[in-house]
Write a protein that holds these residues in place. Structure first.
Motif, PDB file in Angstrom:
ATOM      1  N   ALA A 482       0.910  -1.094  -0.102  1.00 41.66           N
ATOM      2  CA  ALA A 482      -0.049   0.069   0.008  1.00 41.66           C
ATOM      3  C   ALA A 482       0.984   1.309  -0.166  1.00 41.66           C
ATOM      4  N   LEU A 483       0.221   2.257  -0.584  1.00 48.24           N
ATOM      5  CA  LEU A 483       0.878   3.640  -0.648  1.00 48.24           C
ATOM      6  C   LEU A 483       2.208   3.700  -1.542  1.00 48.24           C
ATOM      7  N   VAL A 484       2.350   3.197  -2.606  1.00 47.16           N
ATOM      8  CA  VAL A 484       3.312   3.290  -3.641  1.00 47.16           C
ATOM      9  C   VAL A 484       3.096   4.318  -4.588  1.00 47.16           C
ATOM     10  N   SER A 485       3.788   4.935  -5.092  1.00 47.48           N
ATOM     11  CA  SER A 485       3.804   6.097  -6.152  1.00 47.48           C
ATOM     12  C   SER A 485       2.762   5.423  -7.222  1.00 47.48           C
ATOM     13  N   PRO A 486       1.565   5.790  -7.785  1.00 47.69           N
ATOM     14  CA  PRO A 486       0.654   5.664  -8.938  1.00 47.69           C
ATOM     15  C   PRO A 486       1.915   6.050 -10.052  1.00 47.69           C
ATOM     16  N   GLN A 487       1.832   4.902 -11.093  1.00 46.77           N
ATOM     17  CA  GLN A 487       2.804   5.110 -12.276  1.00 46.77           C
ATOM     18  C   GLN A 487       2.191   4.511 -13.563  1.00 46.77           C
ATOM     19  N   ASP A 488       0.740   4.611 -13.615  1.00 47.05           N
ATOM     20  CA  ASP A 488       0.016   4.036 -14.732  1.00 47.05           C
ATOM     21  C   ASP A 488      -0.732   4.868 -15.519  1.00 47.05           C
ATOM     22  N   PRO A 489      -0.137   5.733 -16.419  1.00 49.14           N
ATOM     23  CA  PRO A 489      -0.742   6.614 -17.004  1.00 49.14           C
ATOM     24  C   PRO A 489      -2.255   6.550 -17.788  1.00 49.14           C
ATOM     25  N   GLU A 490      -2.139   4.925 -18.296  1.00 41.50           N
ATOM     26  CA  GLU A 490      -3.209   4.390 -19.166  1.00 41.50           C
ATOM     27  C   GLU A 490      -4.251   4.046 -18.048  1.00 41.50           C
ATOM     28  N   ALA A 491      -4.258   4.203 -16.842  1.00 36.40           N
ATOM     29  CA  ALA A 491      -5.452   3.714 -15.849  1.00 36.40           C
ATOM     30  C   ALA A 491      -6.628   4.749 -15.855  1.00 36.40           C
ATOM     31  N   VAL A 492      -6.327   6.027 -16.028  1.00 38.22           N
ATOM     32  CA  VAL A 492      -7.694   6.759 -15.952  1.00 38.22           C
ATOM     33  C   VAL A 492      -8.265   6.879 -17.353  1.00 38.22           C
ATOM     34  N   PRO A 493      -7.677   6.666 -18.511  1.00 37.34           N
ATOM     35  CA  PRO A 493      -8.384   6.533 -19.954  1.00 37.34           C
ATOM     36  C   PRO A 493      -8.955   5.108 -19.770  1.00 37.34           C
ATOM     37  N   LEU A 494      -8.532   4.056 -19.314  1.00 37.85           N
ATOM     38  CA  LEU A 494      -9.117   2.840 -19.259  1.00 37.85           C
ATOM     39  C   LEU A 494     -10.393   2.805 -18.419  1.00 37.85           C
ATOM     40  N   ARG A 495     -10.225   3.462 -17.185  1.00 34.78           N
ATOM     41  CA  ARG A 495     -11.320   3.641 -16.209  1.00 34.78           C
ATOM     42  C   ARG A 495     -12.637   4.559 -17.076  1.00 34.78           C
ATOM     43  N   LEU A 496     -12.219   5.626 -17.617  1.00 38.64           N
ATOM     44  CA  LEU A 496     -13.336   6.325 -18.262  1.00 38.64           C
ATOM     45  C   LEU A 496     -13.852   5.628 -19.404  1.00 38.64           C
ATOM     46  N   ALA A 497     -13.006   4.558 -20.253  1.00 37.33           N
ATOM     47  CA  ALA A 497     -13.490   3.974 -21.495  1.00 37.33           C
ATOM     48  C   ALA A 497     -14.479   2.946 -20.670  1.00 37.33           C
ATOM     49  N   LEU A 498     -14.023   2.251 -19.752  1.00 36.54           N
ATOM     50  CA  LEU A 498     -15.037   1.250 -19.227  1.00 36.54           C
ATOM     51  C   LEU A 498     -16.422   1.762 -18.710  1.00 36.54           C
TER      52      LEU A 498
END
Length: 821
Positions: A482-498
């Motif tokens: 828990a509490l590591v730096s987020p490093q997935d720039p495609e996570a938000v586009p994937l969430r929005l697309a879903l």
């Protein structure tokens, strides 16, 4: 007037709010680049030049749906038919920009004005093959692209005039449509004079004196469709089969051994010059194509079919790909899901989410979590907190990450100890204890809020967090922390697309979890909404993890997007993710961001309507339990947590009283009468507290404080001589080194805190007494971590940023412009 000047005039006619939205969508006020160096935008013409440029265009294209992207690609393809391929321009050093299929090396280009490659609007719609309602929808998408400055002004500024698109589309559209680069460009890059002469000879062209003359003759011949068809008709069957493969809609590329680097057969060159492999490739069909310039090397064992050849061999009447609507779900869709069922499940999930987060953060308050030197929360600490809160480890990690990004918990670093010694050999100051994860001041306000307001910052954080928290692909090599730096720039586009894919389903239609056909449809629909996701090799697994998180938060229920899900989608579409690590909805001011403020307000209202008002009373029962229907209010939950143990969750929350839990409240300074009075205030219907509960509180208070620990190192006294004698003979207390020095006094070799803890562990109820004889109240440490609240204006993490915000820049640009109206 140039396209840049026309666009500047159009920008000058925009409202401040619309220009602010456009600036933020395109990464401004400070994300313009020229040869890798950030460039400030100081006037509308400079802004227009930036918007037309490759860097800004590539970023904007990554946020489009497939339908919007295909309209732009179709415009560029039609321009190629009408104006021919875009000639190669002089390039300078460049840098990469964009993502997915639009990640390109951006250069300085000496290119013609984009308006020179304009296409008639009606011809473009005919080229797409749309009629009726579909044509109107395509026209609407053209207007949206115009608002996004991806369809540029036509000469004269007529909004219904020809369609003009940036040069990046012209350069990339052929590749995305399965066509290669122009032959002249490929030959210049790949070959030196000897190879050009060999191809010239293979095509039986008239004698030419120079390399340039030979190359021009090759290009002239292969640019004539009739000559290309005649040549292909004479090709051996193997060669024609390879041509069909490269013109079938996929990439115009082929693996072959026809060529190798001029520097040796074993040199894996990715660019020229190349030479023909002696003895050929072993494939006569490929060798025949190579000898006549129909394929040209572009890398190690890789050849490309030139644009001129592919354009001739393709069906001339073939229309470009245009998926006007997202794919329709198949048998995996669940139909006829009633709205009340969806709402009930969403309400239950949202209530459980708010409760789980509260339980875990209360544990963090009671015992802050230790952090690892390598970053993140120590795994054993996460497991301990999860066990105490009644959650599994994965859920605990999830809530810790969201709470930290929402500013509810943060790192509490102790003050370093003073360094010993003087001079050069003095050791640096070091912290007395390691840093821990503890609540912030925002946590106290959050805890006092109703469930709907507690869930708001967690949902907003989940929406914009660039990470899929529950997706951890390499569990053995890298255990989840828990509490590591987020490093997935495609996570938000994937969430929005879903969410967008589920929002497009008909009312009452959802997907069935676990069905392969449903998962395939979800992946296809997500790619339609964000085409760059096509290149995600782990798309199915990441979508499944995101969907599971959505169900946990009440965003999705029964495979249907809930009202909360629609509000979260609106928040994302308003651009909330642009401001991360600032999270709209967790405190940053939304002044100057009306669209974002509207989305946050909508999410607040939706949660308030979904989650009932917190319960303000409890039903106290004779079995020493207190039952709270629904979610308890902060004051009620705080009181019950102080004197009882939380036993179960669900539609009702149950606390159980015991002697140990009551002693906990008495240790904090309350007496029996105060505690009973406080509980009676929250009794449902003003009913009298049950007799067993009153007896438990009074009996526990009667024995509480019969012995007292005196500050020194250390004494125990009690007026009960029998109790003192019992303590002196208790074997479990032998480690305290107790010695009876008077009928009512014992001394201990341990300090007061250790003595108190040992006595309580043995089942006794001591209190701490000051030297003056008064009881010392032992309240838990309320140390709070300090977390700086981020402003939205601080969120643009780009090179060379300054203090200018998008609203301020928009106002400045409009104030400095005076375009003709």
């Amino acid at each position: 007037m140039s396209t840049t000047e026309e666009l500047a005039r159009r920008l000058g006619r925009m409202t401040a709010a619309d220009l602010t939205e456009l600036l933020e969508r395109r990464g401004l006020p400070y994300r313009g680049f020229e040869f890798g160096t950030p460039v400030a935008v100081r006037d509308l013409e400079q802004l227009a030049a930036h918007l037309i440029g490759d860097a800004s265009t590539a970023e904007a294209l990554a946020e489009l749906t497939a339908a919007h992207t295909q309209i732009l690609v179709a415009a560029a393809l039609l321009a190629q038919r009408l104006h021919g391929p875009l000639p190669e321009s002089t390039r300078k050093a460049g840098v990469f920009h964009g993502s997915g299929p639009w990640q390109v090396m951006v250069h300085g280009w000496d290119a013609p004005d984009p308006a020179e490659r304009a296409v008639p609007r009606a011809a473009l719609l005919d080229f797409l093959g749309v009629t009726g309602a579909a044509r109107q929808a395509a026209e609407h998408r053209l207007r949206e692209l115009t608002d996004a400055a991806l369809v540029l002004p036509a000469p004269g500024g007529d909004p219904d005039g020809p369609v003009v698109v940036p040069h990046l589309l012209h350069r990339q559209a052929a590749r995305l449509a399965g066509l290669g680069r122009p032959l002249d460009e490929l030959l210049s890059r790949a070959f030196q004079s000897a190879e050009i002469q060999r191809i010239h000879r293979g095509l039986a062209l008239p004698t030419a004196r120079t390399r340039d003359e030979r190359q021009q003759a090759i290009v002239d011949l292969l640019s004539r469709p009739h000559e290309v068809r005649t040549l292909v008709d004479a090709a051996p069957p193997d060669a024609r089969e390879l041509l069909e493969l490269m013109t079938g809609g996929g990439p115009p590329l082929l693996r072959t051994h026809c060529f190798h680097s001029r520097y040796g057969e074993h040199y894996a060159a990715e660019e020229g010059p190349f030479v023909f492999r002696s003895g050929g490739s072993g494939d006569p069909g490929t060798d025949w194509l190579a000898e006549r310039g129909l394929v040209v090397p572009v890398g190690h064992d890789l050849v490309e079919l030139p644009y001129e050849i592919g354009a001739v061999l393709r069906d001339p009447d073939a229309r470009p790909a245009y998926w006007a609507d997202p794919p329709v779900p198949g048998p995996g869709a669940r139909t006829g899901v009633p709205d009340p069922t969806v709402l009930r499940e969403a309400q239950a999930a949202a209530s459980s989410a708010a409760s789980a987060a509260e339980l875990l953060l209360r544990q963090v308050e009671l015992q802050p979590l230790q952090l690892r030197k390598a970053g993140g929360v120590a795994i054993r600490e996460t497991r301990r907190a999860a066990k105490e809160a009644g959650l599994d480890e994965a859920q605990a990690r999830f809530w810790l990450d969201l709470a930290a990004r929402a500013g509810l918990i943060g790192v509490l670093a102790p003050e370093p100890t003073a360094a010993a010694g003087r001079g050069r050999g003095r050791k640096p100051a070091v912290p007395a204890t390691p840093p821990v994860l503890a609540p912030t001041d925002a946590y106290d306000r959050w805890l006092a809020a109703p469930p709907a307001e507690r869930l708001l910052p967690l949902l907003a954080t989940w929406a914009v967090l660039p990470d899929v928290l529950s997706w951890w692909p390499e569990l053995e090599a890298d255990p989840p922390v828990a509490l590591v730096s987020p490093q997935d720039p495609e996570a938000v586009p994937l969430r929005l697309a879903l969410l967008a894919a589920l929002a497009a389903l008909p009312s009452g239609t959802g997907i069935t979890a676990g069905r392969r056909d449903a998962e395939e449809w979800l992946a296809q629909a997500a790619v339609w909404h964000r085409p760059a996701l096509r290149e995600d090799e782990d798309l199915d697994a990441r979508l499944a993890a995101t969907l599971a998180e959505s169900r946990l938060l009440g965003v999705v229920a029964h495979g249907v997007l809930t009202p909360v899900g629609h509000a979260v989608l609106a928040l994302l579409e308003a651009g909330a993710a642009r401001y991360f690590p600032a999270v709209p909805g967790t405190g940053p001011s939304l002044d100057g961001h009306p669209r974002l403020a509207t989305a946050v307000t909508s999410l607040e209202d939706t949660l308030a309507a979904l989650l009932p008002a917190p319960a303000r009373t409890a039903r106290f029962q004779a079995d020493l339990t207190a039952v709270v229907p629904g979610a308890p209010g902060g004051e009620l939950a705080g009181l019950l947590t102080a004197c009882a143990d939380r036993e179960s969750e669900g539609h009702a929350v149950v606390w159980r009283f015991s002697a140990a839990s009551v002693r906990r409240a008495l240790d904090a300074g309350q007496d029996a009468d105060q505690l009973l009075s406080a509980l009676a205030e929250f009794s449902e219907g003003g009913r009298e507290l049950p007799q067993p509960l009153r007896y438990l509180v009074k009996d526990t208070a009667r024995t509480h404080g019969r012995m007292r620990v005196v500050r020194s190192a250390c004494c125990i006294r009690s007026d009960d001589e029998t109790l003192v004698l019992e303590l002196a003979r208790t074997r479990s207390l032998a480690k305290l080194g107790l010695r009876r020095i008077a009928p009512t006094v014992l001394i201990s070799t341990a300090d007061p805190d250790t003595t108190l803890a040992a006595l309580r562990a043995a089942g006794y109820a001591p209190v701490l007494e000051a030297e003056t004889g008064t009881t010392v109240l032992q309240r838990p440490d309320r140390a709070r971590a300090k977390v700086k609240a981020l402003r939205l204006a601080d969120a643009f993490r780009s090179p060379g940023r300054n203090g200018t915000t998008a609203p301020a820049l928009a106002a400045e640009l409009l104030r400095g412009s005076s375009p003709p109206r």
